[in-house]
Write an enzyme that holds these catalytic residues in place. Structure first.
Site, PDB file in Angstrom:
ATOM      1  N   TYR A   1     -10.281   4.919   4.651  1.00  0.00           N
ATOM      2  CA  TYR A   1      -9.790   3.553   4.089  1.00  0.00           C
ATOM      3  C   TYR A   1     -11.207   3.517   3.204  1.00  0.00           C
ATOM      4  CZ  TYR A   1      -5.379   2.015   5.197  1.00  0.00           C
ATOM      5  OH  TYR A   1      -3.948   1.940   5.665  1.00  0.00           O
TER       6      TYR A   1
ATOM      7  N   ALA B   1       1.626   4.165   7.423  1.00  0.00           N
ATOM      8  CA  ALA B   1       2.081   4.872   9.442  1.00  0.00           C
ATOM      9  C   ALA B   1       1.725   6.040   8.263  1.00  0.00           C
ATOM     10  CB  ALA B   1       2.937   3.973   9.216  1.00  0.00           C
TER      11      ALA B   1
ATOM     12  N   ASN C   1      -8.905  -1.953  13.729  1.00  0.00           N
ATOM     13  CA  ASN C   1      -8.751  -0.181  13.439  1.00  0.00           C
ATOM     14  C   ASN C   1      -9.645   0.660  13.000  1.00  0.00           C
ATOM     15  OD1 ASN C   1      -7.124   2.120  12.985  1.00  0.00           O
ATOM     16  ND2 ASN C   1      -5.131   0.605  12.500  1.00  0.00           N
TER      17      ASN C   1
ATOM     18  N   GLU D   1      -4.936  -5.042   3.736  1.00  0.00           N
ATOM     19  CA  GLU D   1      -5.520  -5.792   4.654  1.00  0.00           C
ATOM     20  C   GLU D   1      -4.979  -4.969   5.876  1.00  0.00           C
ATOM     21  OE1 GLU D   1      -4.581  -8.812   1.681  1.00  0.00           O
ATOM     22  OE2 GLU D   1      -3.116  -7.785   3.357  1.00  0.00           O
TER      23      GLU D   1
END
Length: 174
Positions: free
Chosen positions: A129, A85, A122, A117
């Protein structure tokens, strides 16, 4: 700090410090967590992860202020990236990429395998990623309790960095 990608305007590499996350960081972590996720981790969950000797819990600080964190635990031969985050004021400035780069350095194994995950909705995180060499390899149906959304299961392995799922266990349709 170890090698990290160039950061976007607003945060420069010299002023971003990546270090081990500590218990004293948890009030700031909880504040970011609650703003970042619809279903936030509890304080107890963070305390548990910090107490595990086999994981890597990292804090990103800019000008002395905690702006992001990463929680990663090792399970057998796989590293599970459990939580990443970045505070809303510091998003899209390279902080998450810098945290991941530091994780790879600390793991210290070019052939390490990572999984995570991410909510299918998102797109920003999925794009991050993918830039990091993760590839979608399956779905966890109704994974998120707040709304029943599916999670995309992503892997970063020597093969996925090269664009293949050849060394991913039981890849399914993304």
């Amino acid at each position: 700090m170890s090698h990290s990608p160039a950061l976007r305007p607003g945060i420069d590499r010299q002023s971003l410090e990546i270090r081990r996350l500590t218990y004293s960081d948890l009030p700031d972590v909880i504040a970011i967590e609650r703003r970042a996720f619809p279903t936030a981790w509890s304080l107890a969950m963070f305390v548990l992860e910090l107490s595990k000797p086999s994981g890597h819990c990292l804090a990103a600080l800019w000008r002395g202020r905690l702006v992001g964190y990463l929680i990663c635990s090792r399970y057998d031969t796989v590293w599970h990236v459990m939580n990443v985050a970045v505070d809303s004021t510091s998003q899209r400035m390279g902080v998450a990429s810098a945290l991941l780069a530091e994780l790879y350095v600390r793991v210290g194994d070019h052939d390490a395998r990572y999984t995570l995950e991410v909510r299918r909705s998102n797109a920003v995180a999925i794009h991050l990623y993918e830039r990091e060499g993760f590839r979608a390899a399956g779905i966890r149906r109704r994974y998120y309790q707040d709304n029943g959304e599916d999670a995309l299961v992503m892997w970063r392995t020597p093969a996925t960095v090269g664009g293949s799922l050849a060394d991913v266990p039981n890849p399914g349709p993304p």
